[in-house]
Design a protein around this motif. Structure first.
Motif, PDB file in Angstrom:
ATOM      1  N   THR A   1       0.838  -1.190   0.000  1.00  0.00           N
ATOM      2  CA  THR A   1       0.000   0.000   0.000  1.00  0.00           C
ATOM      3  C   THR A   1       0.878   1.246   0.000  1.00  0.00           C
ATOM      4  O   THR A   1       1.847   1.322   0.745  1.00  0.00           O
ATOM      5  N   PHE A   2       0.517   2.210  -0.851  1.00  0.00           N
ATOM      6  CA  PHE A   2       1.229   3.484  -0.892  1.00  0.00           C
ATOM      7  C   PHE A   2       0.361   4.503  -1.620  1.00  0.00           C
ATOM      8  O   PHE A   2      -0.671   4.169  -2.203  1.00  0.00           O
ATOM      9  N   PHE A   3       0.767   5.751  -1.566  1.00  0.00           N
ATOM     10  CA  PHE A   3       0.079   6.849  -2.225  1.00  0.00           C
ATOM     11  C   PHE A   3       0.967   7.399  -3.330  1.00  0.00           C
ATOM     12  O   PHE A   3       2.153   7.627  -3.121  1.00  0.00           O
ATOM     13  N   ARG A   4       0.370   7.613  -4.507  1.00  0.00           N
ATOM     14  CA  ARG A   4       1.064   8.251  -5.617  1.00  0.00           C
ATOM     15  C   ARG A   4       0.479   9.660  -5.731  1.00  0.00           C
ATOM     16  O   ARG A   4      -0.686   9.828  -6.080  1.00  0.00           O
ATOM     17  N   GLY A   5       1.277  10.657  -5.375  1.00  0.00           N
ATOM     18  CA  GLY A   5       0.819  12.036  -5.396  1.00  0.00           C
ATOM     19  C   GLY A   5       1.274  12.750  -6.642  1.00  0.00           C
ATOM     20  O   GLY A   5       2.331  12.443  -7.197  1.00  0.00           O
ATOM     21  N   TYR A   6       0.466  13.700  -7.094  1.00  0.00           N
ATOM     22  CA  TYR A   6       0.770  14.502  -8.272  1.00  0.00           C
ATOM     23  C   TYR A   6       0.913  15.954  -7.841  1.00  0.00           C
ATOM     24  O   TYR A   6       0.081  16.469  -7.086  1.00  0.00           O
ATOM     25  N   PHE A   7       1.954  16.623  -8.331  1.00  0.00           N
ATOM     26  CA  PHE A   7       2.271  17.984  -7.913  1.00  0.00           C
ATOM     27  C   PHE A   7       2.454  18.881  -9.130  1.00  0.00           C
ATOM     28  O   PHE A   7       3.076  18.478 -10.116  1.00  0.00           O
ATOM     29  N   ASP A   8       1.940  20.109  -9.034  1.00  0.00           N
ATOM     30  CA  ASP A   8       2.082  21.060 -10.136  1.00  0.00           C
ATOM     31  C   ASP A   8       3.403  21.814 -10.029  1.00  0.00           C
ATOM     32  O   ASP A   8       4.224  21.523  -9.149  1.00  0.00           O
ATOM     33  N   ALA A   9       3.599  22.778 -10.911  1.00  0.00           N
ATOM     34  CA  ALA A   9       4.851  23.534 -10.956  1.00  0.00           C
ATOM     35  C   ALA A   9       5.104  24.330  -9.678  1.00  0.00           C
ATOM     36  O   ALA A   9       6.246  24.638  -9.350  1.00  0.00           O
ATOM     37  N   GLN A  10       4.041  24.648  -8.921  1.00  0.00           N
ATOM     38  CA  GLN A  10       4.180  25.357  -7.649  1.00  0.00           C
ATOM     39  C   GLN A  10       4.323  24.381  -6.475  1.00  0.00           C
ATOM     40  O   GLN A  10       4.244  24.778  -5.320  1.00  0.00           O
ATOM     41  N   ASP A  11       4.476  23.100  -6.774  1.00  0.00           N
ATOM     42  CA  ASP A  11       4.596  22.025  -5.785  1.00  0.00           C
ATOM     43  C   ASP A  11       3.329  21.867  -4.945  1.00  0.00           C
ATOM     44  O   ASP A  11       3.359  21.409  -3.818  1.00  0.00           O
ATOM     45  N   ARG A  12       2.182  22.248  -5.536  1.00  0.00           N
ATOM     46  CA  ARG A  12       0.888  22.019  -4.872  1.00  0.00           C
ATOM     47  C   ARG A  12       0.407  20.625  -5.242  1.00  0.00           C
ATOM     48  O   ARG A  12       0.555  20.184  -6.383  1.00  0.00           O
ATOM     49  N   LEU A  13      -0.207  19.953  -4.305  1.00  0.00           N
ATOM     50  CA  LEU A  13      -0.773  18.634  -4.546  1.00  0.00           C
ATOM     51  C   LEU A  13      -2.000  18.789  -5.440  1.00  0.00           C
ATOM     52  O   LEU A  13      -2.971  19.437  -5.060  1.00  0.00           O
ATOM     53  N   THR A  14      -1.943  18.220  -6.650  1.00  0.00           N
ATOM     54  CA  THR A  14      -3.079  18.290  -7.566  1.00  0.00           C
ATOM     55  C   THR A  14      -3.935  17.032  -7.492  1.00  0.00           C
ATOM     56  O   THR A  14      -5.002  16.968  -8.079  1.00  0.00           O
TER      57      THR A  14
END
Length: 102
Positions: free
Chosen positions: A41-54
């Motif tokens: 189990t794990f989380f795959r996070g996506y981040f924009d150019a401002q390093d905000r979690l999208t």
């Protein structure tokens, strides 16, 4: 309104879990790609150019169990959160310009 389009979600990184009760959640305990191969189990996070979690996907035994997608107002506050649970049920939450539930 859907924010789960297949467009580029940004840079992906892996995490053990999340913290917080307010959206957007904060992913914590970052993992290296090599560490994910042996985790159930794990989380795959996506981040924009401002390093905000999208958004993020919670993966368990190779299957996506939970999906969060976030969009933001121009001022950086959360504007919408789309949450899809393990049964495929999707909930869309809208937030005002101050990040409060609308």
């Amino acid at each position: 309104m859907s924010i789960t389009s297949k467009e580029n979600r940004g840079t992906s990184r892996f995490f053990v879990t999340y913290t917080g009760i307010r959206l957007p959640f904060k992913l914590v305990n970052e993992l290296q790609t090599s560490e994910v191969e042996n985790r159930n189990t794990f989380f795959r996070g996506y981040f924009d150019a401002q390093d905000r979690l999208t958004g993020f996907d919670k993966l368990a035994y190779g299957e996506i169990e939970l999906v969060h997608r976030y969009s933001y107002h121009e001022n950086g506050k959360l504007s919408a959160a789309e949450i899809t649970d393990i049964d495929g049920e999707t909930t869309l939450l809208i937030f005002d310009a101050e990040g409060n539930p609308a």
